[in-house]
Design a protein around this motif. Sequence first.
Motif, PDB file in Angstrom:
ATOM      1  N   SER A   1       0.808  -1.216   0.000  1.00  0.00           N
ATOM      2  CA  SER A   1       0.000   0.000   0.000  1.00  0.00           C
ATOM      3  C   SER A   1       0.843   1.269   0.000  1.00  0.00           C
ATOM      4  CB  SER A   1      -0.939   0.003   1.215  1.00  0.00           C
ATOM      5  OG  SER A   1      -0.184  -0.060   2.416  1.00  0.00           O
ATOM      6  N   GLU A   2       2.128   1.142   0.341  1.00  0.00           N
ATOM      7  CA  GLU A   2       2.982   2.328   0.353  1.00  0.00           C
ATOM      8  C   GLU A   2       3.737   2.487  -0.961  1.00  0.00           C
ATOM      9  OE1 GLU A   2       5.479   2.200   3.745  1.00  0.00           O
ATOM     10  OE2 GLU A   2       3.846   2.343   5.196  1.00  0.00           O
ATOM     11  N   ASN A   3       3.590   1.534  -1.879  1.00  0.00           N
ATOM     12  CA  ASN A   3       4.235   1.622  -3.191  1.00  0.00           C
ATOM     13  C   ASN A   3       3.157   1.772  -4.247  1.00  0.00           C
ATOM     14  OD1 ASN A   3       6.931   1.145  -2.228  1.00  0.00           O
ATOM     15  ND2 ASN A   3       6.332  -0.975  -1.912  1.00  0.00           N
ATOM     16  N   THR A   4       2.851   3.007  -4.577  1.00  0.00           N
ATOM     17  CA  THR A   4       1.713   3.240  -5.473  1.00  0.00           C
ATOM     18  C   THR A   4       2.040   4.073  -6.699  1.00  0.00           C
ATOM     19  OG1 THR A   4       1.087   5.187  -4.166  1.00  0.00           O
ATOM     20  CG2 THR A   4       0.037   3.094  -3.582  1.00  0.00           C
ATOM     21  N   LEU A   5       3.120   4.836  -6.657  1.00  0.00           N
ATOM     22  CA  LEU A   5       3.374   5.815  -7.716  1.00  0.00           C
ATOM     23  C   LEU A   5       4.677   5.492  -8.446  1.00  0.00           C
ATOM     24  CD1 LEU A   5       2.252   8.412  -8.985  1.00  0.00           C
ATOM     25  CD2 LEU A   5       3.605   9.712  -7.340  1.00  0.00           C
ATOM     26  N   PHE A   6       4.562   5.278  -9.770  1.00  0.00           N
ATOM     27  CA  PHE A   6       5.727   4.855 -10.536  1.00  0.00           C
ATOM     28  C   PHE A   6       5.920   5.719 -11.778  1.00  0.00           C
ATOM     29  CE2 PHE A   6       4.194   1.258  -8.133  1.00  0.00           C
ATOM     30  CZ  PHE A   6       5.354   0.811  -7.521  1.00  0.00           C
TER      31      PHE A   6
ATOM     32  N   SER B   1      17.722  18.057 -15.242  1.00  0.00           N
ATOM     33  CA  SER B   1      17.497  18.835 -14.015  1.00  0.00           C
ATOM     34  C   SER B   1      16.045  18.735 -13.557  1.00  0.00           C
ATOM     35  CB  SER B   1      17.873  20.306 -14.251  1.00  0.00           C
ATOM     36  OG  SER B   1      17.107  20.852 -15.323  1.00  0.00           O
ATOM     37  N   ILE B   2      15.111  18.697 -14.528  1.00  0.00           N
ATOM     38  CA  ILE B   2      13.692  18.572 -14.181  1.00  0.00           C
ATOM     39  C   ILE B   2      13.397  17.161 -13.678  1.00  0.00           C
ATOM     40  CG2 ILE B   2      11.356  18.543 -15.125  1.00  0.00           C
ATOM     41  CD1 ILE B   2      12.094  20.804 -16.951  1.00  0.00           C
ATOM     42  N   ILE B   3      13.953  16.155 -14.376  1.00  0.00           N
ATOM     43  CA  ILE B   3      13.725  14.764 -13.961  1.00  0.00           C
ATOM     44  C   ILE B   3      14.254  14.535 -12.556  1.00  0.00           C
ATOM     45  CG2 ILE B   3      14.312  12.352 -14.449  1.00  0.00           C
ATOM     46  CD1 ILE B   3      14.258  13.028 -17.404  1.00  0.00           C
TER      47      ILE B   3
ATOM     48  N   ARG C   1      11.905  12.848  -9.612  1.00  0.00           N
ATOM     49  CA  ARG C   1      12.188  11.433  -9.306  1.00  0.00           C
ATOM     50  C   ARG C   1      11.899  11.070  -7.854  1.00  0.00           C
ATOM     51  NH1 ARG C   1      16.584   8.153 -12.707  1.00  0.00           N
ATOM     52  NH2 ARG C   1      16.061   6.675 -11.084  1.00  0.00           N
ATOM     53  N   PRO C   2      12.269  11.924  -6.871  1.00  0.00           N
ATOM     54  CA  PRO C   2      12.022  11.553  -5.465  1.00  0.00           C
ATOM     55  C   PRO C   2      10.547  11.382  -5.115  1.00  0.00           C
ATOM     56  CG  PRO C   2      13.639  13.326  -5.604  1.00  0.00           C
ATOM     57  CD  PRO C   2      13.048  13.174  -6.973  1.00  0.00           C
ATOM     58  N   LEU C   3       9.649  11.871  -5.969  1.00  0.00           N
ATOM     59  CA  LEU C   3       8.222  11.748  -5.694  1.00  0.00           C
ATOM     60  C   LEU C   3       7.713  10.339  -5.932  1.00  0.00           C
ATOM     61  CD1 LEU C   3       6.957  15.006  -7.474  1.00  0.00           C
ATOM     62  CD2 LEU C   3       7.344  14.690  -5.028  1.00  0.00           C
ATOM     63  N   PHE C   4       8.457   9.538  -6.701  1.00  0.00           N
ATOM     64  CA  PHE C   4       7.977   8.233  -7.130  1.00  0.00           C
ATOM     65  C   PHE C   4       8.543   7.112  -6.264  1.00  0.00           C
ATOM     66  CE2 PHE C   4       7.620  11.090 -10.700  1.00  0.00           C
ATOM     67  CZ  PHE C   4       6.366  10.777 -11.210  1.00  0.00           C
ATOM     68  N   ASP C   5       7.729   6.060  -6.128  1.00  0.00           N
ATOM     69  CA  ASP C   5       8.149   4.896  -5.344  1.00  0.00           C
ATOM     70  C   ASP C   5       9.049   3.973  -6.146  1.00  0.00           C
ATOM     71  OD1 ASP C   5       6.516   5.599  -3.068  1.00  0.00           O
ATOM     72  OD2 ASP C   5       4.793   5.003  -4.277  1.00  0.00           O
ATOM     73  N   GLY C   6       9.034   4.115  -7.454  1.00  0.00           N
ATOM     74  CA  GLY C   6       9.883   3.292  -8.305  1.00  0.00           C
ATOM     75  C   GLY C   6       9.965   3.885  -9.689  1.00  0.00           C
ATOM     76  N   VAL C   7      11.059   3.589 -10.385  1.00  0.00           N
ATOM     77  CA  VAL C   7      11.272   4.106 -11.739  1.00  0.00           C
ATOM     78  C   VAL C   7      11.619   2.946 -12.655  1.00  0.00           C
ATOM     79  CG1 VAL C   7      12.661   5.609 -13.205  1.00  0.00           C
ATOM     80  CG2 VAL C   7      12.088   6.335 -10.881  1.00  0.00           C
TER      81      VAL C   7
END
Length: 213
Positions: free
Chosen positions: A14-19, A187-189, A193-199
């Motif tokens: 439930s804490e890994n939702t945004l990729f 620079s934008i990426i 990036r820190p907003l996502f739970d995985g890339v």
Amino acid sequence: KELLGKDYHHDQNSENTLFLIMGPGRSGKTTYCKTFFESNLKIGNIGIFLSSTLTKKQYQNLFNSLSSLLESNSFFINPFLREQMNSLETNNSVCNDSLAEVQKEIDKIIFSSKIEQKNQQNKEKEDNTMSFLPQKRLCMVLDSLSHLFNIFDEKDVLRFINTLSFSLKNNNILSIFTIDDTVVPKSIIDKIRPLFDGVLQIKLDEKDDDEIV
């Protein structure tokens, strides 16, 4: 499964939702999102598909095998079309306002979904019954961030992504965003990036016989 390294189970992850899916143009990012979106609709979940490049008809054609489910179980949002409908004269102020309106629309969908789930639970309690049907959950695709940065001011897109990501995480909504890392500055990426739970990064290799892998 590729993102988490194992099958997805809502309660366990439930804490890994945004990729975030990164890759050059035509590397299969939209196809990946299409598979993710279709699999959710097929099991009864509700989907939000946000794209600033697709028209409503193109969106429907993308999921032509799920036409009935699209009408009942999905929402399509194009902030640029919304802006065009609201004003015949394109300007930055109107464009930036449309991102705020998109956020409000997504928040309304999330709120309505939570109310519907709550009503279903209350009805089951009143009827003293237990539903064996899985609860409908929300999922979301944003394809792609690259085009948003092209048509909106950078600071407004960053603010929108931050606000949206918090809302999605707070409500445990499994979501996939895409970005073309060959056109958006590093620079934008690095900022998002820190907003996502995985890339997940998709790379293209060109072989000697000009085959693209």
